[in-house]
Design a protein around this motif. Sequence first.
Motif, PDB file in Angstrom:
ATOM      1  N   ASP A 214       0.828  -1.205   0.000  1.00 38.51           N
ATOM      2  CA  ASP A 214       0.000   0.000   0.000  1.00 38.51           C
ATOM      3  C   ASP A 214       0.866   1.261   0.000  1.00 38.51           C
ATOM      4  OD1 ASP A 214      -2.204  -1.641   0.062  1.00 38.51           O
ATOM      5  OD2 ASP A 214      -2.558  -1.397   2.217  1.00 38.51           O
ATOM      6  N   ALA A 215       1.903   1.258   0.846  1.00 36.20           N
ATOM      7  CA  ALA A 215       2.773   2.435   0.927  1.00 36.20           C
ATOM      8  C   ALA A 215       3.544   2.643  -0.364  1.00 36.20           C
ATOM      9  CB  ALA A 215       3.742   2.289   2.096  1.00 36.20           C
ATOM     10  N   ALA A 216       3.988   1.559  -0.993  1.00 36.43           N
ATOM     11  CA  ALA A 216       4.736   1.679  -2.241  1.00 36.43           C
ATOM     12  C   ALA A 216       3.842   2.160  -3.374  1.00 36.43           C
ATOM     13  CB  ALA A 216       5.382   0.338  -2.593  1.00 36.43           C
ATOM     14  N   LEU A 217       2.628   1.645  -3.439  1.00 33.51           N
ATOM     15  CA  LEU A 217       1.706   2.073  -4.498  1.00 33.51           C
ATOM     16  C   LEU A 217       1.376   3.555  -4.366  1.00 33.51           C
ATOM     17  CD1 LEU A 217      -0.772  -0.954  -4.682  1.00 33.51           C
ATOM     18  CD2 LEU A 217       0.918  -0.275  -6.396  1.00 33.51           C
ATOM     19  N   ALA A 218       1.291   4.049  -3.140  1.00 33.22           N
ATOM     20  CA  ALA A 218       0.972   5.462  -2.922  1.00 33.22           C
ATOM     21  C   ALA A 218       2.061   6.386  -3.438  1.00 33.22           C
ATOM     22  CB  ALA A 218       0.728   5.719  -1.437  1.00 33.22           C
ATOM     23  N   LEU A 219       3.268   5.864  -3.625  1.00 33.92           N
ATOM     24  CA  LEU A 219       4.380   6.695  -4.084  1.00 33.92           C
ATOM     25  C   LEU A 219       4.375   6.908  -5.594  1.00 33.92           C
ATOM     26  CD1 LEU A 219       7.266   5.166  -1.950  1.00 33.92           C
ATOM     27  CD2 LEU A 219       6.110   7.351  -1.578  1.00 33.92           C
ATOM     28  N   ALA A 220       3.635   6.079  -6.321  1.00 30.38           N
ATOM     29  CA  ALA A 220       3.662   6.150  -7.788  1.00 30.38           C
ATOM     30  C   ALA A 220       5.114   6.152  -8.285  1.00 30.38           C
ATOM     31  CB  ALA A 220       2.917   7.384  -8.294  1.00 30.38           C
ATOM     32  N   LEU A 221       5.829   5.088  -7.983  1.00 28.75           N
ATOM     33  CA  LEU A 221       7.249   4.990  -8.309  1.00 28.75           C
ATOM     34  C   LEU A 221       7.474   5.102  -9.811  1.00 28.75           C
ATOM     35  CD1 LEU A 221       8.253   2.066  -5.921  1.00 28.75           C
ATOM     36  CD2 LEU A 221       8.676   4.513  -5.612  1.00 28.75           C
ATOM     37  N   PRO A 222       8.618   5.627 -10.214  1.00 28.63           N
ATOM     38  CA  PRO A 222       8.907   5.754 -11.648  1.00 28.63           C
ATOM     39  C   PRO A 222       8.825   4.408 -12.361  1.00 28.63           C
ATOM     40  CG  PRO A 222      10.519   6.969 -10.354  1.00 28.63           C
ATOM     41  CD  PRO A 222       9.709   6.176  -9.379  1.00 28.63           C
ATOM     42  N   ALA A 223       8.358   4.437 -13.590  1.00 28.16           N
ATOM     43  CA  ALA A 223       8.294   3.209 -14.389  1.00 28.16           C
ATOM     44  C   ALA A 223       9.699   2.667 -14.595  1.00 28.16           C
ATOM     45  CB  ALA A 223       7.639   3.496 -15.736  1.00 28.16           C
ATOM     46  N   TYR A 229      13.363  -0.731 -10.432  1.00 28.78           N
ATOM     47  CA  TYR A 229      13.532   0.457  -9.609  1.00 28.78           C
ATOM     48  C   TYR A 229      13.473   0.014  -8.159  1.00 28.78           C
ATOM     49  CZ  TYR A 229      13.116   5.280  -8.012  1.00 28.78           C
ATOM     50  OH  TYR A 229      13.340   6.493  -7.406  1.00 28.78           O
ATOM     51  N   VAL A 230      14.556   0.241  -7.420  1.00 25.75           N
ATOM     52  CA  VAL A 230      14.667  -0.190  -6.030  1.00 25.75           C
ATOM     53  C   VAL A 230      14.682   1.040  -5.128  1.00 25.75           C
ATOM     54  CG1 VAL A 230      16.021  -1.503  -4.349  1.00 25.75           C
ATOM     55  CG2 VAL A 230      16.048  -2.163  -6.766  1.00 25.75           C
ATOM     56  N   THR A 231      13.922   0.996  -4.049  1.00 28.34           N
ATOM     57  CA  THR A 231      13.928   2.112  -3.111  1.00 28.34           C
ATOM     58  C   THR A 231      13.550   1.621  -1.721  1.00 28.34           C
ATOM     59  OG1 THR A 231      13.280   4.428  -2.840  1.00 28.34           O
ATOM     60  CG2 THR A 231      11.534   2.860  -3.431  1.00 28.34           C
ATOM     61  N   GLU A 232      13.514   2.559  -0.760  1.00 33.60           N
ATOM     62  CA  GLU A 232      13.285   2.218   0.626  1.00 33.60           C
ATOM     63  C   GLU A 232      11.978   2.811   1.144  1.00 33.60           C
ATOM     64  OE1 GLU A 232      17.391   2.799  -0.594  1.00 33.60           O
ATOM     65  OE2 GLU A 232      15.955   4.387  -0.059  1.00 33.60           O
ATOM     66  N   ALA A 263       9.654  14.548  -3.696  1.00 35.97           N
ATOM     67  CA  ALA A 263       9.827  14.852  -5.125  1.00 35.97           C
ATOM     68  C   ALA A 263      11.261  14.607  -5.592  1.00 35.97           C
ATOM     69  CB  ALA A 263       9.422  16.300  -5.400  1.00 35.97           C
ATOM     70  N   GLU A 264      12.222  14.693  -4.668  1.00 37.36           N
ATOM     71  CA  GLU A 264      13.619  14.442  -5.025  1.00 37.36           C
ATOM     72  C   GLU A 264      14.058  13.020  -4.676  1.00 37.36           C
ATOM     73  OE1 GLU A 264      16.228  17.430  -3.377  1.00 37.36           O
ATOM     74  OE2 GLU A 264      14.711  18.988  -3.629  1.00 37.36           O
ATOM     75  N   TYR A 265      13.393  12.417  -3.716  1.00 32.62           N
ATOM     76  CA  TYR A 265      13.798  11.090  -3.254  1.00 32.62           C
ATOM     77  C   TYR A 265      13.571  10.036  -4.338  1.00 32.62           C
ATOM     78  CZ  TYR A 265      14.700   7.568   0.375  1.00 32.62           C
ATOM     79  OH  TYR A 265      15.252   6.564   1.131  1.00 32.62           O
ATOM     80  N   TYR A 266      12.415  10.077  -4.962  1.00 31.80           N
ATOM     81  CA  TYR A 266      12.032   9.014  -5.891  1.00 31.80           C
ATOM     82  C   TYR A 266      12.188   9.445  -7.351  1.00 31.80           C
ATOM     83  CZ  TYR A 266      10.230   7.231  -1.526  1.00 31.80           C
ATOM     84  OH  TYR A 266      10.122   6.817  -0.219  1.00 31.80           O
ATOM     85  N   LEU A 267      13.309  10.062  -7.647  1.00 28.57           N
ATOM     86  CA  LEU A 267      13.610  10.429  -9.029  1.00 28.57           C
ATOM     87  C   LEU A 267      13.924   9.188  -9.860  1.00 28.57           C
ATOM     88  CD1 LEU A 267      15.938  13.528  -8.462  1.00 28.57           C
ATOM     89  CD2 LEU A 267      13.569  13.553  -9.285  1.00 28.57           C
ATOM     90  N   PRO A 268      13.607   9.204 -11.145  1.00 24.29           N
ATOM     91  CA  PRO A 268      13.949   8.056 -11.993  1.00 24.29           C
ATOM     92  C   PRO A 268      15.438   7.718 -11.963  1.00 24.29           C
ATOM     93  CG  PRO A 268      12.433   9.517 -13.134  1.00 24.29           C
ATOM     94  CD  PRO A 268      12.824  10.228 -11.882  1.00 24.29           C
ATOM     95  N   SER A 269      16.281   8.733 -11.821  1.00 28.42           N
ATOM     96  CA  SER A 269      17.726   8.498 -11.811  1.00 28.42           C
ATOM     97  C   SER A 269      18.207   7.795 -10.548  1.00 28.42           C
ATOM     98  CB  SER A 269      18.467   9.833 -11.961  1.00 28.42           C
ATOM     99  OG  SER A 269      18.127  10.717 -10.899  1.00 28.42           O
TER     100      SER A 269
END
Length: 391
Positions: A214-223, A229-232, A263-269
Amino acid sequence: MSSLPQPSADALAQSARLLALVEADIDAGGGWIPFARYMERVLYAPGLGYYSGGARKFGPGGDFITAPELTPLFGQALASQVAQVMRASAPQVIEVGAGTGLLAADLLLELERRDCLPEHYGILELSGELRERQFDTLAQKAPHLAARVHWLDALPGRFSGAVVANEVLDVMPVHLVVSRADGLFERGVVLAADAGGVRRLCWADVPATGVVRDAALALALPAPGGGEYVTELNLAGRAWVSAWAERLESGAMLLIDYGYPRAEYYLPSRSGGTLLCYYRHHAHGDPFLWPGLNDITAFVDFTAVAEAGFEAGLDVQGYATQAQFLFNCGVLECLARRGPQESADYIRAARAVQRLTAPQEMGELFKVLALGRGIGQPLLGFMRGDRLHTL
Protein backbone atom coordinates in the motif's frame (compact mmCIF):
# COMPACT_ATOMS: atom_id res chain seq x y z
CA MET A 1 35.72 -5.29 -0.59
CA SER A 2 39.46 -5.90 -0.47
CA SER A 3 40.07 -2.17 0.02
CA LEU A 4 38.36 -2.19 3.44
CA PRO A 5 40.39 -2.58 6.64
CA GLN A 6 40.10 -6.10 8.05
CA PRO A 7 38.29 -6.64 11.36
CA SER A 8 40.04 -8.21 14.31
CA ALA A 9 39.55 -11.87 15.16
CA ASP A 10 37.32 -10.92 18.11
CA ALA A 11 35.17 -8.71 15.90
CA LEU A 12 34.78 -11.46 13.32
CA ALA A 13 33.79 -13.91 16.06
CA GLN A 14 31.10 -11.49 17.28
CA SER A 15 29.87 -11.07 13.69
CA ALA A 16 29.65 -14.85 13.34
CA ARG A 17 27.47 -15.06 16.46
CA LEU A 18 25.15 -12.42 15.05
CA LEU A 19 25.03 -14.21 11.71
CA ALA A 20 23.84 -17.33 13.51
CA LEU A 21 20.92 -15.30 14.93
CA VAL A 22 20.05 -14.02 11.45
CA GLU A 23 20.19 -17.53 10.03
CA ALA A 24 17.83 -18.73 12.77
CA ASP A 25 15.45 -15.87 11.90
CA ILE A 26 15.49 -16.86 8.24
CA ASP A 27 14.82 -20.52 9.04
CA ALA A 28 11.99 -19.53 11.40
CA GLY A 29 10.57 -17.28 8.67
CA GLY A 30 10.23 -20.10 6.21
CA GLY A 31 13.45 -19.28 4.38
CA TRP A 32 12.90 -15.51 3.85
CA ILE A 33 12.83 -12.40 6.02
CA PRO A 34 12.17 -8.77 5.02
CA PHE A 35 15.28 -6.61 4.78
CA ALA A 36 13.81 -4.47 7.58
CA ARG A 37 14.06 -7.45 9.94
CA TYR A 38 17.63 -8.11 8.86
CA MET A 39 18.57 -4.45 9.35
CA GLU A 40 16.96 -4.42 12.80
CA ARG A 41 18.94 -7.52 13.82
CA VAL A 42 22.35 -6.40 12.60
CA LEU A 43 22.03 -2.92 14.07
CA TYR A 44 20.21 -3.56 17.35
CA ALA A 45 20.40 -7.22 18.44
CA PRO A 46 21.21 -7.03 22.19
CA GLY A 47 24.94 -7.34 22.80
CA LEU A 48 25.76 -8.12 19.17
CA GLY A 49 24.22 -5.49 16.87
CA TYR A 50 26.19 -2.57 15.51
CA TYR A 51 24.64 -0.07 17.93
CA SER A 52 24.49 -2.47 20.88
CA GLY A 53 27.65 -4.53 20.57
CA GLY A 54 30.25 -2.19 22.01
CA ALA A 55 32.35 -1.31 18.95
CA ARG A 56 33.59 2.26 18.59
CA LYS A 57 31.35 4.05 16.08
CA PHE A 58 31.83 7.81 16.25
CA GLY A 59 34.81 10.05 15.56
CA PRO A 60 38.16 9.50 13.83
CA GLY A 61 38.62 6.08 15.45
CA GLY A 62 35.14 4.87 14.51
CA ASP A 63 33.20 4.49 11.29
CA PHE A 64 31.90 8.01 10.70
CA ILE A 65 31.92 11.55 12.12
CA THR A 66 28.71 13.39 12.98
CA ALA A 67 28.24 17.14 13.30
CA PRO A 68 28.83 17.29 17.09
CA GLU A 69 32.19 15.53 16.59
CA LEU A 70 33.20 18.20 14.06
CA THR A 71 32.73 21.21 16.32
CA PRO A 72 30.85 22.41 19.42
CA LEU A 73 29.51 25.26 17.27
CA PHE A 74 26.84 22.88 15.97
CA GLY A 75 25.40 22.43 19.46
CA GLN A 76 25.87 26.09 20.33
CA ALA A 77 23.79 27.17 17.34
CA LEU A 78 21.19 24.48 17.92
CA ALA A 79 20.83 25.79 21.47
CA SER A 80 19.16 28.91 20.09
CA GLN A 81 16.30 26.82 18.72
CA VAL A 82 16.12 24.54 21.75
CA ALA A 83 15.91 27.57 24.06
CA GLN A 84 13.04 29.07 22.08
CA VAL A 85 11.11 25.79 22.15
CA MET A 86 11.59 25.43 25.90
CA ARG A 87 10.45 29.01 26.55
CA ALA A 88 7.28 28.28 24.58
CA SER A 89 6.57 24.94 26.27
CA ALA A 90 8.54 23.59 29.25
CA PRO A 91 12.20 23.64 30.40
CA GLN A 92 12.93 20.06 29.39
CA VAL A 93 14.95 18.36 26.65
CA ILE A 94 15.04 14.78 25.43
CA GLU A 95 17.83 13.83 23.04
CA VAL A 96 17.30 10.61 21.11
CA GLY A 97 20.38 8.57 20.25
CA ALA A 98 22.97 10.87 21.82
CA GLY A 99 26.05 9.22 20.33
CA THR A 100 29.15 10.06 22.36
CA GLY A 101 27.32 12.66 24.48
CA LEU A 102 29.14 15.59 22.90
CA LEU A 103 25.96 17.24 21.64
CA ALA A 104 24.38 16.96 25.09
CA ALA A 105 27.42 18.57 26.69
CA ASP A 106 27.59 21.36 24.10
CA LEU A 107 23.87 22.10 24.38
CA LEU A 108 23.90 22.19 28.16
CA LEU A 109 26.95 24.46 28.34
CA GLU A 110 25.53 26.88 25.79
CA LEU A 111 22.09 26.89 27.42
CA GLU A 112 23.80 27.66 30.72
CA ARG A 113 25.63 30.58 29.09
CA ARG A 114 22.25 31.86 27.87
CA ASP A 115 20.70 31.40 31.35
CA CYS A 116 18.21 28.92 29.86
CA LEU A 117 19.15 25.58 31.37
CA PRO A 118 16.56 22.79 31.22
CA GLU A 119 15.41 21.40 34.51
CA HIS A 120 15.77 17.92 33.05
CA TYR A 121 17.83 16.62 30.11
CA GLY A 122 16.78 13.12 29.14
CA ILE A 123 18.78 10.86 26.84
CA LEU A 124 16.88 8.05 25.14
CA GLU A 125 19.62 5.51 24.50
CA LEU A 126 19.28 1.74 24.27
CA SER A 127 22.99 0.92 23.99
CA GLY A 128 24.65 0.31 27.36
CA GLU A 129 28.08 0.97 25.87
CA LEU A 130 26.99 4.34 24.49
CA ARG A 131 25.35 5.27 27.79
CA GLU A 132 28.70 4.78 29.49
CA ARG A 133 30.45 6.95 26.90
CA GLN A 134 27.80 9.64 27.25
CA PHE A 135 28.16 9.59 31.04
CA ASP A 136 31.94 9.90 30.75
CA THR A 137 31.70 12.73 28.20
CA LEU A 138 29.34 14.73 30.39
CA ALA A 139 31.47 14.11 33.46
CA GLN A 140 34.48 15.45 31.57
CA LYS A 141 32.94 18.33 29.60
CA ALA A 142 30.18 19.56 31.94
CA PRO A 143 30.58 17.92 35.36
CA HIS A 144 28.58 20.59 37.17
CA LEU A 145 25.59 19.95 34.89
CA ALA A 146 25.70 16.15 34.78
CA ALA A 147 23.13 15.84 37.59
CA ARG A 148 20.48 17.30 35.28
CA VAL A 149 20.91 14.38 32.86
CA HIS A 150 19.04 11.09 33.12
CA TRP A 151 18.73 8.15 30.76
CA LEU A 152 15.50 6.70 29.39
CA ASP A 153 14.75 3.16 28.25
CA ALA A 154 11.62 4.09 26.28
CA LEU A 155 9.59 7.06 25.12
CA PRO A 156 8.01 8.98 28.02
CA GLY A 157 4.32 8.67 28.72
CA ARG A 158 3.87 12.45 28.39
CA PHE A 159 6.34 15.18 27.51
CA SER A 160 6.56 18.94 27.03
CA GLY A 161 9.72 20.62 25.81
CA ALA A 162 12.28 20.09 23.05
CA VAL A 163 13.06 16.74 21.42
CA VAL A 164 16.37 16.55 19.54
CA ALA A 165 17.16 13.70 17.14
CA ASN A 166 20.38 14.12 15.16
CA GLU A 167 20.98 11.32 12.64
CA VAL A 168 18.40 8.98 14.14
CA LEU A 169 15.86 8.44 11.36
CA ASP A 170 18.48 7.26 8.86
CA VAL A 171 19.34 4.19 10.95
CA MET A 172 15.78 2.97 11.49
CA PRO A 173 15.11 -0.34 9.70
CA VAL A 174 13.72 0.14 6.20
CA HIS A 175 11.77 -2.09 3.87
CA LEU A 176 13.12 -2.44 0.34
CA VAL A 177 10.65 -2.38 -2.52
CA VAL A 178 11.34 -3.28 -6.13
CA SER A 179 9.24 -2.11 -9.06
CA ARG A 180 9.58 -4.15 -12.25
CA ALA A 181 7.55 -4.64 -15.38
CA ASP A 182 6.07 -7.81 -13.87
CA GLY A 183 4.91 -6.18 -10.66
CA LEU A 184 5.79 -4.76 -7.26
CA PHE A 185 8.00 -6.79 -4.94
CA GLU A 186 9.56 -6.62 -1.49
CA ARG A 187 13.26 -7.44 -1.33
CA GLY A 188 14.36 -9.64 1.54
CA VAL A 189 17.09 -11.97 2.69
CA VAL A 190 17.51 -15.73 2.19
CA LEU A 191 20.26 -18.30 2.65
CA ALA A 192 21.66 -19.98 -0.45
CA ALA A 193 24.46 -22.50 -0.71
CA ASP A 194 27.55 -21.50 -2.67
CA ALA A 195 29.66 -23.84 -4.82
CA GLY A 196 31.29 -25.23 -1.70
CA GLY A 197 27.98 -25.93 0.01
CA VAL A 198 28.33 -23.04 2.50
CA ARG A 199 25.10 -21.15 3.17
CA ARG A 200 25.44 -17.43 2.51
CA LEU A 201 23.10 -14.45 2.77
CA CYS A 202 21.51 -13.49 -0.53
CA TRP A 203 18.79 -11.20 -1.86
CA ALA A 204 15.38 -12.57 -2.82
CA ASP A 205 12.22 -10.81 -3.92
CA VAL A 206 8.63 -11.79 -3.08
CA PRO A 207 5.40 -10.08 -4.18
CA ALA A 208 4.76 -7.04 -2.00
CA THR A 209 1.74 -7.33 0.27
CA GLY A 210 -0.07 -5.48 3.06
CA VAL A 211 1.17 -2.13 4.33
CA VAL A 212 4.39 -2.37 2.32
CA ARG A 213 2.47 -2.74 -0.93
CA ASP A 214 0.00 0.00 0.00
CA ALA A 215 2.77 2.44 0.93
CA ALA A 216 4.74 1.68 -2.24
CA LEU A 217 1.71 2.07 -4.50
CA ALA A 218 0.97 5.46 -2.92
CA LEU A 219 4.38 6.69 -4.08
CA ALA A 220 3.66 6.15 -7.79
CA LEU A 221 7.25 4.99 -8.31
CA PRO A 222 8.91 5.75 -11.65
CA ALA A 223 8.29 3.21 -14.39
CA PRO A 224 11.26 0.84 -14.39
CA GLY A 225 11.45 0.42 -18.17
CA GLY A 226 13.29 -2.79 -18.96
CA GLY A 227 15.03 -2.98 -15.59
CA GLU A 228 13.99 -2.42 -12.00
CA TYR A 229 13.53 0.46 -9.61
CA VAL A 230 14.67 -0.19 -6.03
CA THR A 231 13.93 2.11 -3.11
CA GLU A 232 13.29 2.22 0.63
CA LEU A 233 10.24 2.63 2.85
CA ASN A 234 10.94 3.81 6.39
CA LEU A 235 7.72 2.60 7.98
CA ALA A 236 9.45 2.42 11.37
CA GLY A 237 10.30 6.12 11.18
CA ARG A 238 6.69 7.03 10.47
CA ALA A 239 5.47 4.92 13.39
CA TRP A 240 8.10 6.47 15.68
CA VAL A 241 6.95 10.00 14.82
CA SER A 242 3.32 8.98 15.39
CA ALA A 243 4.26 7.57 18.79
CA TRP A 244 5.90 10.86 19.75
CA ALA A 245 2.80 12.73 18.60
CA GLU A 246 0.74 10.78 21.15
CA ARG A 247 3.11 11.93 23.91
CA LEU A 248 4.10 15.49 23.00
CA GLU A 249 1.73 17.79 24.86
CA SER A 250 3.58 20.99 23.92
CA GLY A 251 6.93 21.69 22.34
CA ALA A 252 8.71 20.59 19.19
CA MET A 253 10.74 17.76 17.72
CA LEU A 254 13.88 18.87 15.88
CA LEU A 255 14.80 16.13 13.39
CA ILE A 256 18.20 16.53 11.72
CA ASP A 257 19.33 14.06 9.08
CA TYR A 258 20.40 13.55 5.50
CA GLY A 259 17.63 13.07 3.01
CA TYR A 260 15.26 14.60 0.49
CA PRO A 261 11.65 15.63 0.10
CA ARG A 262 9.59 13.05 -1.78
CA ALA A 263 9.83 14.85 -5.12
CA GLU A 264 13.62 14.44 -5.02
CA TYR A 265 13.80 11.09 -3.25
CA TYR A 266 12.03 9.01 -5.89
CA LEU A 267 13.61 10.43 -9.03
CA PRO A 268 13.95 8.06 -11.99
CA SER A 269 17.73 8.50 -11.81
CA ARG A 270 17.79 7.15 -8.23
CA SER A 271 16.82 3.65 -9.37
CA GLY A 272 19.21 1.86 -7.00
CA GLY A 273 17.88 3.44 -3.81
CA THR A 274 19.91 5.20 -1.14
CA LEU A 275 21.03 2.34 1.12
CA LEU A 276 24.65 2.70 2.28
CA CYS A 277 27.00 0.92 4.67
CA TYR A 278 29.92 2.45 6.60
CA TYR A 279 32.97 0.73 7.96
CA ARG A 280 35.90 2.74 9.36
CA HIS A 281 35.11 5.79 7.24
CA HIS A 282 34.67 3.70 4.08
CA ALA A 283 31.27 3.71 2.37
CA HIS A 284 30.21 0.55 0.57
CA GLY A 285 27.05 -1.13 -0.68
CA ASP A 286 27.14 -4.66 0.80
CA PRO A 287 24.91 -4.95 3.90
CA PHE A 288 25.78 -8.67 4.16
CA LEU A 289 29.47 -8.00 4.79
CA TRP A 290 30.45 -8.73 8.41
CA PRO A 291 26.96 -8.41 9.96
CA GLY A 292 27.02 -6.28 13.08
CA LEU A 293 30.31 -4.55 12.24
CA ASN A 294 28.94 -2.07 9.69
CA ASP A 295 26.55 0.82 10.02
CA ILE A 296 23.63 0.55 7.57
CA THR A 297 21.71 3.69 6.68
CA ALA A 298 19.12 4.99 4.24
CA PHE A 299 18.34 8.59 3.33
CA VAL A 300 15.22 10.07 4.88
CA ASP A 301 12.03 10.83 2.97
CA PHE A 302 11.21 14.03 4.84
CA THR A 303 7.79 14.33 3.20
CA ALA A 304 6.77 10.98 4.65
CA VAL A 305 8.03 12.00 8.10
CA ALA A 306 6.16 15.32 7.94
CA GLU A 307 2.98 13.58 6.81
CA ALA A 308 3.22 11.09 9.66
CA GLY A 309 3.52 13.92 12.16
CA PHE A 310 0.73 15.97 10.61
CA GLU A 311 -1.65 13.00 10.40
CA ALA A 312 -0.97 12.30 14.09
CA GLY A 313 -1.89 15.87 15.08
CA LEU A 314 1.43 17.72 15.05
CA ASP A 315 2.10 20.98 13.23
CA VAL A 316 4.84 21.11 10.61
CA GLN A 317 6.67 24.13 11.98
CA GLY A 318 9.67 24.30 9.71
CA TYR A 319 11.81 22.60 7.10
CA ALA A 320 15.17 23.85 5.89
CA THR A 321 18.61 22.80 4.84
CA GLN A 322 21.07 22.38 7.67
CA ALA A 323 23.02 25.37 6.36
CA GLN A 324 20.06 27.74 6.43
CA PHE A 325 18.94 26.45 9.82
CA LEU A 326 22.37 26.98 11.38
CA PHE A 327 22.74 30.44 9.87
CA ASN A 328 19.31 31.39 11.24
CA CYS A 329 20.32 30.06 14.65
CA GLY A 330 23.44 32.21 14.75
CA VAL A 331 26.28 29.82 13.97
CA LEU A 332 28.36 32.70 12.59
CA GLU A 333 27.84 34.68 15.78
CA CYS A 334 28.97 31.63 17.74
CA LEU A 335 32.03 31.41 15.51
CA ALA A 336 32.84 35.09 16.14
CA ARG A 337 33.14 34.34 19.85
CA ARG A 338 36.11 32.09 19.16
CA GLY A 339 38.46 35.07 19.15
CA PRO A 340 40.74 36.72 16.59
CA GLN A 341 40.18 35.51 13.04
CA GLU A 342 43.88 34.87 12.57
CA SER A 343 44.08 32.53 15.58
CA ALA A 344 44.52 28.80 15.02
CA ASP A 345 41.39 28.04 17.06
CA TYR A 346 39.25 30.37 14.94
CA ILE A 347 40.59 28.93 11.68
CA ARG A 348 39.86 25.37 12.79
CA ALA A 349 36.36 26.36 13.86
CA ALA A 350 35.72 28.22 10.61
CA ARG A 351 36.71 25.14 8.61
CA ALA A 352 34.28 23.05 10.63
CA VAL A 353 31.47 25.55 10.02
CA GLN A 354 32.23 25.43 6.32
CA ARG A 355 31.87 21.66 6.37
CA LEU A 356 28.55 21.95 8.21
CA THR A 357 27.13 24.55 5.83
CA ALA A 358 28.80 24.28 2.42
CA PRO A 359 26.44 22.96 -0.30
CA GLN A 360 28.99 20.36 -1.43
CA GLU A 361 29.49 19.15 2.16
CA MET A 362 26.71 18.76 4.77
CA GLY A 363 24.92 22.06 4.20
CA GLU A 364 22.48 20.96 1.48
CA LEU A 365 22.39 17.19 2.00
CA PHE A 366 21.31 17.48 5.64
CA LYS A 367 17.89 18.90 6.42
CA VAL A 368 16.10 19.99 9.59
CA LEU A 369 12.41 19.30 10.14
CA ALA A 370 10.44 20.67 13.10
CA LEU A 371 7.18 19.04 14.20
CA GLY A 372 5.38 20.47 17.20
CA ARG A 373 2.30 21.30 19.16
CA GLY A 374 1.21 24.35 21.12
CA ILE A 375 3.90 26.76 19.89
CA GLY A 376 2.26 29.90 18.59
CA GLN A 377 5.29 31.63 17.12
CA PRO A 378 7.58 31.04 14.12
CA LEU A 379 10.63 29.01 15.00
CA LEU A 380 13.94 30.84 14.77
CA GLY A 381 15.72 28.28 12.63
CA PHE A 382 13.21 28.61 9.79
CA MET A 383 12.41 32.32 9.75
CA ARG A 384 14.76 33.36 6.94
CA GLY A 385 15.97 31.71 3.77
CA ASP A 386 14.97 30.71 0.26
CA ARG A 387 11.90 28.69 -0.54
CA LEU A 388 13.62 26.24 -2.88
CA HIS A 389 13.54 23.45 -0.33
CA THR A 390 9.95 22.48 0.32
CA LEU A 391 8.18 19.35 1.39
